[in-house]
Design an enzyme around this catalytic site. Structure first.
Site, PDB file in Angstrom:
ATOM      1  N   ASP A   1      21.720  69.426   6.599  1.00 48.34           N
ATOM      2  CA  ASP A   1      21.591  69.772   8.020  1.00 48.34           C
ATOM      3  C   ASP A   1      20.567  70.877   8.224  1.00 48.34           C
ATOM      4  O   ASP A   1      20.584  71.910   7.540  1.00 48.34           O
ATOM      5  CB  ASP A   1      22.951  70.227   8.562  1.00 48.34           C
ATOM      6  CG  ASP A   1      23.927  69.074   8.666  1.00 48.34           C
ATOM      7  OD1 ASP A   1      23.687  68.162   9.476  1.00 48.34           O
ATOM      8  OD2 ASP A   1      24.922  69.074   7.921  1.00 48.34           O
TER       9      ASP A   1
ATOM     10  N   ASP B   1      19.234  70.746   0.723  1.00 46.18           N
ATOM     11  CA  ASP B   1      20.224  70.877   1.794  1.00 46.18           C
ATOM     12  C   ASP B   1      20.051  69.705   2.751  1.00 46.18           C
ATOM     13  O   ASP B   1      19.014  69.019   2.750  1.00 46.18           O
ATOM     14  CB  ASP B   1      20.025  72.216   2.522  1.00 46.18           C
ATOM     15  CG  ASP B   1      20.977  72.388   3.682  1.00 46.18           C
ATOM     16  OD1 ASP B   1      22.176  72.119   3.508  1.00 46.18           O
ATOM     17  OD2 ASP B   1      20.505  72.780   4.769  1.00 46.18           O
TER      18      ASP B   1
END
Length: 311
Positions: free
Chosen positions: A142, A140
């Site tokens: 953010d 991922d």
């Protein structure tokens, strides 16, 4: 001796002589006064009394309104006559030509920016891995590798990106998670590294270019368009749709909703905001070294989670 001559009457005064007293006019009789009052009343009635003038004011206003109405009717008739002339085919063509010249002389107004930028659909299917049997690490972006925010700028940030979203340029202030460069280089040595983010491509691609300027770390990039909509606003990352074997896949994410379809493949991390002493990536890197000794990465994740629970 007494004179018998009669005494003469006094002479009558001459008109205009000085010192003479003019006899006063006799007062009019009551009948004469009534006649004079009657004549004055008749003269006042002929001239018109103030009350009569006030009574005649509405009639004058109505006459003025009627004159204005007749004038307005004449103007409307002239206008309709001109419109009837313009209604002829030749006049209509001339008017249309004038409208075309007017429209071409003024530039069209720019279209308003969309309220919500459209999300481009992206297939989650990836090309075949260059090395069969190589494990794939889905990362991922953010709050896992970086933290970013818009104005106002934070007290500390590492770089900025300015994507155009919905027709408007927006500045993002990006802070890198401690140790992210070393983590990415070490992970790329043993895994096929794929970024799988729910962020918009316009924004996320600029951030990834700063994290991997040479293009040697990230084998593939998947953006919001590759996520599945769970129907309640949640975006889910389906690892099975990527074409990678689940026994050789690991996803690292701070959001449990993202890996809801394959929780057994997930290594959770705490969200990163601005902690300079954060050690999450070092902990994940230690797990990756252990996972290399397992044939099924899901067994390694289960063993790892048991250790964390026991401690």
């Amino acid at each position: 001796m007494v004179s018998r001559t009669p005494t003469k009457p006094p002479p009558s005064p001459r008109p205009g002589a000085s010192g003479c007293v003019t006899p006063s006019k006799p007062k009019p009789s009551p009948v004469a006064r009534r006649r004079q009052a009657l004549r004055r009343w008749s003269a006042t009635k002929r001239r018109g009394s103030p009350l009569k003038s006030l009574a005649s004011a509405p009639a004058a206003a109505a006459a003025t309104f009627n004159r204005s109405l007749r004038s307005c009717r004449r103007r409307l008739l002239k206008l309709f006559a001109r419109l009837a002339v313009l209604g002829s085919p030749r006049k209509r063509r001339a008017a249309a030509a004038g409208f075309q010249r007017l429209r071409s002389s003024s530039p069209p107004p720019p279209p308003p920016p969309p309220q919500h930028p459209p999300v481009r659909a992206q297939s989650a299917a990836l090309p075949l891995p260059p090395s069969p049997g190589r494990r794939t690490l889905f990362l991922d972006l953010d709050e896992t590798l970086i933290h970013s925010q818009t104005d106002p700028p934070p007290a500390r940030f590492d770089f900025t990106v300015r994507p155009v979203i919905g027709g408007q340029a927006i500045t993002f202030y990006v802070s890198k998670r401690p140790g992210v460069e070393a983590f990415l280089r070490a992970a790329a040595d043993s895994f096929e590294v794929v970024v799988f983010t729910a962020g918009l491509q316009e924004y996320a691609s600029l951030v990834l270019d700063r994290l991997d300027p040479d293009g040697t770390v990230f084998a593939h990039r998947l953006y919001r368009g590759a996520c599945r909509n769970a129907g309640d606003g949640r975006l889910v990352k389906d690892l099975a749709a990527t074409g990678r074997a689940l026994d050789l896949a690991v996803i690292v994410d701070d959001n449990p909703n993202a890996y809801a379809l394959q929780p057994e493949n997930a290594v959770p991390v705490a969200p990163f905001v601005d902690d300079d002493n954060d050690q999450e990536l070092q902990r994940v890197l230690a797990f990756l070294d252990v996972a290399a000794g397992f044939d099924d990465t899901r067994e390694a994740i289960r063993y790892y989670k048991d250790l964390i629970t026991a401690s």
